[in-house]
Design a protein around this motif. Structure first.
Motif, PDB file in Angstrom:
ATOM      1  N   LEU A 141       0.825  -1.211   0.000  1.00  0.00           N
ATOM      2  CA  LEU A 141       0.000   0.000   0.000  1.00  0.00           C
ATOM      3  C   LEU A 141       0.859   1.262   0.000  1.00  0.00           C
ATOM      4  O   LEU A 141       0.530   2.255  -0.662  1.00  0.00           O
ATOM      5  N   LEU A 142       1.989   1.228   0.714  1.00  0.00           N
ATOM      6  CA  LEU A 142       2.846   2.413   0.830  1.00  0.00           C
ATOM      7  C   LEU A 142       3.891   2.506  -0.276  1.00  0.00           C
ATOM      8  O   LEU A 142       4.269   3.610  -0.681  1.00  0.00           O
ATOM      9  N   CYS A 143       4.355   1.355  -0.770  1.00  0.00           N
ATOM     10  CA  CYS A 143       5.472   1.355  -1.722  1.00  0.00           C
ATOM     11  C   CYS A 143       5.083   0.872  -3.119  1.00  0.00           C
ATOM     12  O   CYS A 143       5.823   1.115  -4.080  1.00  0.00           O
ATOM     13  N   GLY A 144       3.989   0.158  -3.242  1.00  0.00           N
ATOM     14  CA  GLY A 144       3.547  -0.281  -4.560  1.00  0.00           C
ATOM     15  C   GLY A 144       4.164  -1.569  -5.050  1.00  0.00           C
ATOM     16  O   GLY A 144       3.963  -1.950  -6.206  1.00  0.00           O
ATOM     17  N   CYS A 145       4.916  -2.271  -4.216  1.00  0.00           N
ATOM     18  CA  CYS A 145       5.539  -3.539  -4.619  1.00  0.00           C
ATOM     19  C   CYS A 145       5.667  -4.429  -3.397  1.00  0.00           C
ATOM     20  O   CYS A 145       5.505  -3.988  -2.257  1.00  0.00           O
ATOM     21  N   LEU A 146       5.947  -5.702  -3.648  1.00  0.00           N
ATOM     22  CA  LEU A 146       6.162  -6.626  -2.543  1.00  0.00           C
ATOM     23  C   LEU A 146       7.488  -6.327  -1.847  1.00  0.00           C
ATOM     24  O   LEU A 146       8.446  -5.895  -2.499  1.00  0.00           O
ATOM     25  N   PRO A 147       7.584  -6.562  -0.554  1.00  0.00           N
ATOM     26  CA  PRO A 147       8.832  -6.262   0.162  1.00  0.00           C
ATOM     27  C   PRO A 147       9.957  -7.248  -0.115  1.00  0.00           C
ATOM     28  O   PRO A 147      11.127  -6.911   0.041  1.00  0.00           O
ATOM     29  N   PHE A 148       9.601  -8.483  -0.528  1.00  0.00           N
ATOM     30  CA  PHE A 148      10.619  -9.514  -0.728  1.00  0.00           C
ATOM     31  C   PHE A 148      10.334 -10.291  -2.015  1.00  0.00           C
ATOM     32  O   PHE A 148       9.199 -10.331  -2.485  1.00  0.00           O
ATOM     33  N   ASP A 149      11.375 -10.890  -2.584  1.00  0.00           N
ATOM     34  CA  ASP A 149      11.228 -11.768  -3.744  1.00  0.00           C
ATOM     35  C   ASP A 149      10.938 -13.176  -3.234  1.00  0.00           C
ATOM     36  O   ASP A 149      11.844 -13.898  -2.841  1.00  0.00           O
ATOM     37  N   ASP A 150       9.677 -13.535  -3.242  1.00  0.00           N
ATOM     38  CA  ASP A 150       9.292 -14.839  -2.708  1.00  0.00           C
ATOM     39  C   ASP A 150       8.942 -15.765  -3.866  1.00  0.00           C
ATOM     40  O   ASP A 150       7.788 -16.052  -4.132  1.00  0.00           O
ATOM     41  N   ASP A 151       9.951 -16.218  -4.591  1.00  0.00           N
ATOM     42  CA  ASP A 151       9.722 -17.103  -5.728  1.00  0.00           C
ATOM     43  C   ASP A 151      10.343 -18.486  -5.502  1.00  0.00           C
ATOM     44  O   ASP A 151      10.436 -19.295  -6.413  1.00  0.00           O
ATOM     45  N   SER A 152      10.802 -18.736  -4.279  1.00  0.00           N
ATOM     46  CA  SER A 152      11.448 -20.015  -3.988  1.00  0.00           C
ATOM     47  C   SER A 152      10.415 -21.121  -3.867  1.00  0.00           C
ATOM     48  O   SER A 152       9.370 -20.949  -3.250  1.00  0.00           O
ATOM     49  N   GLN A 153      10.693 -22.270  -4.465  1.00  0.00           N
ATOM     50  CA  GLN A 153       9.808 -23.426  -4.386  1.00  0.00           C
ATOM     51  C   GLN A 153      10.325 -24.453  -3.379  1.00  0.00           C
ATOM     52  O   GLN A 153       9.752 -25.522  -3.248  1.00  0.00           O
ATOM     53  N   THR A 154      11.393 -24.120  -2.682  1.00  0.00           N
ATOM     54  CA  THR A 154      11.977 -25.041  -1.704  1.00  0.00           C
ATOM     55  C   THR A 154      11.793 -24.478  -0.298  1.00  0.00           C
ATOM     56  O   THR A 154      11.520 -23.289  -0.111  1.00  0.00           O
ATOM     57  N   VAL A 155      11.953 -25.338   0.689  1.00  0.00           N
ATOM     58  CA  VAL A 155      11.850 -24.904   2.081  1.00  0.00           C
ATOM     59  C   VAL A 155      13.114 -24.138   2.447  1.00  0.00           C
ATOM     60  O   VAL A 155      14.215 -24.700   2.394  1.00  0.00           O
ATOM     61  N   PRO A 156      13.000 -22.860   2.811  1.00  0.00           N
ATOM     62  CA  PRO A 156      14.213 -22.077   3.083  1.00  0.00           C
ATOM     63  C   PRO A 156      14.845 -22.456   4.418  1.00  0.00           C
ATOM     64  O   PRO A 156      14.152 -22.749   5.392  1.00  0.00           O
ATOM     65  N   SER A 157      16.169 -22.451   4.449  1.00  0.00           N
ATOM     66  CA  SER A 157      16.898 -22.704   5.693  1.00  0.00           C
ATOM     67  C   SER A 157      16.889 -21.439   6.544  1.00  0.00           C
ATOM     68  O   SER A 157      16.492 -20.363   6.092  1.00  0.00           O
ATOM     69  N   ASP A 158      17.344 -21.560   7.777  1.00  0.00           N
ATOM     70  CA  ASP A 158      17.417 -20.392   8.664  1.00  0.00           C
ATOM     71  C   ASP A 158      18.332 -19.323   8.080  1.00  0.00           C
ATOM     72  O   ASP A 158      18.033 -18.122   8.154  1.00  0.00           O
ATOM     73  N   ASP A 159      19.473 -19.755   7.510  1.00  0.00           N
ATOM     74  CA  ASP A 159      20.404 -18.785   6.912  1.00  0.00           C
ATOM     75  C   ASP A 159      19.752 -18.070   5.733  1.00  0.00           C
ATOM     76  O   ASP A 159      19.914 -16.855   5.566  1.00  0.00           O
ATOM     77  N   LEU A 160      19.005 -18.811   4.911  1.00  0.00           N
ATOM     78  CA  LEU A 160      18.343 -18.188   3.762  1.00  0.00           C
ATOM     79  C   LEU A 160      17.267 -17.219   4.211  1.00  0.00           C
ATOM     80  O   LEU A 160      17.100 -16.138   3.614  1.00  0.00           O
ATOM     81  N   VAL A 161      16.552 -17.554   5.276  1.00  0.00           N
ATOM     82  CA  VAL A 161      15.525 -16.660   5.805  1.00  0.00           C
ATOM     83  C   VAL A 161      16.147 -15.347   6.253  1.00  0.00           C
ATOM     84  O   VAL A 161      15.630 -14.258   5.977  1.00  0.00           O
ATOM     85  N   ARG A 162      17.296 -15.447   6.938  1.00  0.00           N
ATOM     86  CA  ARG A 162      17.948 -14.232   7.447  1.00  0.00           C
ATOM     87  C   ARG A 162      18.447 -13.346   6.314  1.00  0.00           C
ATOM     88  O   ARG A 162      18.476 -12.113   6.438  1.00  0.00           O
ATOM     89  N   THR A 163      18.844 -13.930   5.191  1.00  0.00           N
ATOM     90  CA  THR A 163      19.362 -13.129   4.075  1.00  0.00           C
ATOM     91  C   THR A 163      18.264 -12.734   3.092  1.00  0.00           C
ATOM     92  O   THR A 163      18.335 -11.673   2.478  1.00  0.00           O
ATOM     93  N   LYS A 164      17.237 -13.570   2.965  1.00  0.00           N
ATOM     94  CA  LYS A 164      16.173 -13.333   1.999  1.00  0.00           C
ATOM     95  C   LYS A 164      15.198 -12.267   2.470  1.00  0.00           C
ATOM     96  O   LYS A 164      14.765 -11.411   1.707  1.00  0.00           O
TER      97      LYS A 164
END
Length: 447
Positions: free
Chosen positions: A311-334
């Protein structure tokens, strides 16, 4: 209510569906009897008068709990049916919509409502406008063919019953209202509020401008509804822009935006502290759900954060196109919160709210109650007149884009798509529409 969505890989929730939880209203308080000044003394003795008043009060109190006399019906006619007590108001503690079941349910519906034109056709239902024959008020009627659902969509019938149960228990101005449900062997007829204003984000796009204080007012209403749901232990699990509709388009600049949450098909009554099923819509799923971990009502506040960001920026905050279960490290960087360059004038308070809602740690993430008390949501820290860039960057829904392409001349002077074949909102120049980013507000179906 999500009738047009397809739910691929949809899972039944923990081998159960959302069970009804009913809203018990406190009895109406009686005003004390008092004689106006200067009236003559009663002819009966004071003891007799007190007995008479107590008896009258007892009768009035019984009327408030008797379904025949009760006035807490929200404008819906509810009479006791001695032949079918399942349909009586005694079996409707919420005081709201009644579920009518049986072979004559369709006849009951036709006796009360007049079916009008088709408003929309989805993969699972057809929606008609209908008119209450007594009040002449207009509503929406969603018609579900049970045989088609059972043949084509395994488990989808449970989803409709989940939605009905959840809506029967909810009564909030920012949540769509359910009026009546009629169930036969072949069909389900769901009578709801008629949402004539379309999607909230389509309104924002067509309006062309949005200020922070206007956005704050909208978010405040949605957050208030979320607080109410969570207090009743109901988690929505599919909050997204497509599930925020307007009751009607505001006619004047000063009119309030009447936004409502719809589609409770994936909701759940949280009888345990956590849930486990993987469902929702990509782009709005909290990290803990993506990781297939136990989750709480905090998944809704994450989705709220994504909606506020769009609503404020006009786009999604993150690129959520992963089809795999993200690890903790990937969550922290993604899931690192970054703001686009066109949102540089966004207030510090708005950014602070988003950082609290989009916290990858659900234990530290803001609850709905905390969000509602945030200075930006209350309006105290939302700058007035601060224009946002989001109306020019949010993608309109396919129906609106098709309508714009038919009615708006392109650069070649023809009606239809632009020379590049891309839809360009009326408040964005062709030059600005050429560049694209991965973080766009995309419309996806629930999974």
């Amino acid at each position: 209510m999500g009738g047009g969505q397809s739910h691929d890989n949809w899972e039944d929730d923990d081998n159960g569906v959302c069970k009804p939880c009913f809203l018990f209203k406190a009895p109406m308080s009686r005003s004390k009897r008092s004689d106006p000044m200067g009236t003559p003394m009663p002819e009966t003795p004071i003891v007799d008068r007190r007995k008479r008043d107590a008896a009258a009060a007892k009768i009035q109190e019984s009327k408030k709990t008797d379904p025949v006399f009760s006035s807490q019906y929200f404008g819906i006619e509810k009479e006791v049916d001695p032949k079918n007590p399942k349909n009586s108001a005694k079996n409707n503690p919420s005081g709201r919509a009644i579920v009518h079941e049986g072979q004559d349910a369709e006849q009951q519906m036709q006796a009360k409502y007049q079916m009008m034109e088709v408003l929309g056709v989805g993969s699972t239902s057809t929606c008609h406008r209908c008119v209450d024959k007594r009040s002449n008020l207009h509503y929406a009627c969603k018609i579900i063919d049970k045989k088609v659902i059972e043949d084509r969509f395994q488990g989808m019938m449970d989803q409709f019953h989940t939605e009905i149960d959840a809506l029967r228990s909810l009564d909030h101005p920012a949540i769509i209202q359910l009026l009546d449900v009629y169930i036969t062997q072949q069909k389900i007829f769901i009578i709801m509020e008629l949402m004539e204003g379309g999607e909230l984000f389509d309104y924002v796009v067509q309006k062309g401008t949005l200020t922070e204080d206007e956005a704050s007012s909208i978010v405040r209403k949605v957050t208030g509804a979320l607080v109410y749901m969570h207090e009743k232990n109901i988690v929505h699990r599919d909050l997204k822009p497509e599930n925020l509709l307007l009751r009607r388009i505001p006619r004047n600049a000063g009119d309030s935006v009447e936004v409502k949450i719809i589609d409770f098909g994936l909701s759940k009554l949280m009888q345990e502290p956590v849930a486990r099923s993987f469902l929702g819509t990509r782009g709005y799923l909290a990290p803990e759900m993506l990781q297939r971990r136990d989750y709480t009502k905090a998944v809704d506040t994450w989705a709220l954060g994504v909606i506020v960001f769009v609503l404020l920026c006009g786009c999604l905050p993150f690129d959520d196109d992963s089809q795999t279960v993200p690890s903790d490290d990937l969550v922290r960087t993604k899931f690192v919160l970054r703001f686009p360059r066109w949102a540089k004038n966004l207030s510090a308070s708005a950014k602070d709210l988003l950082s609290k809602l989009l916290n990858v740690n659900p234990g530290e993430r803001y609850s709905a109650e905390q969000a509602l008390a945030h200075p930006w949501v209350t309006g105290k820290a939302a700058p007035k007149g601060n224009l946002l860039a989001s109306p020019g960057r949010i993608r309109a829904s396919p129906n609106v884009r098709a309508k714009q392409n038919r009615s708006t001349p392109n650069r070649n002077g023809r009606h239809g798509a632009t020379g590049s074949g891309k839809y360009i909102p009326p408040n964005r120049s062709p030059a600005a529409g050429g560049a694209t980013t991965k973080r766009v507000m995309v419309r996806k179906t629930s999974i």
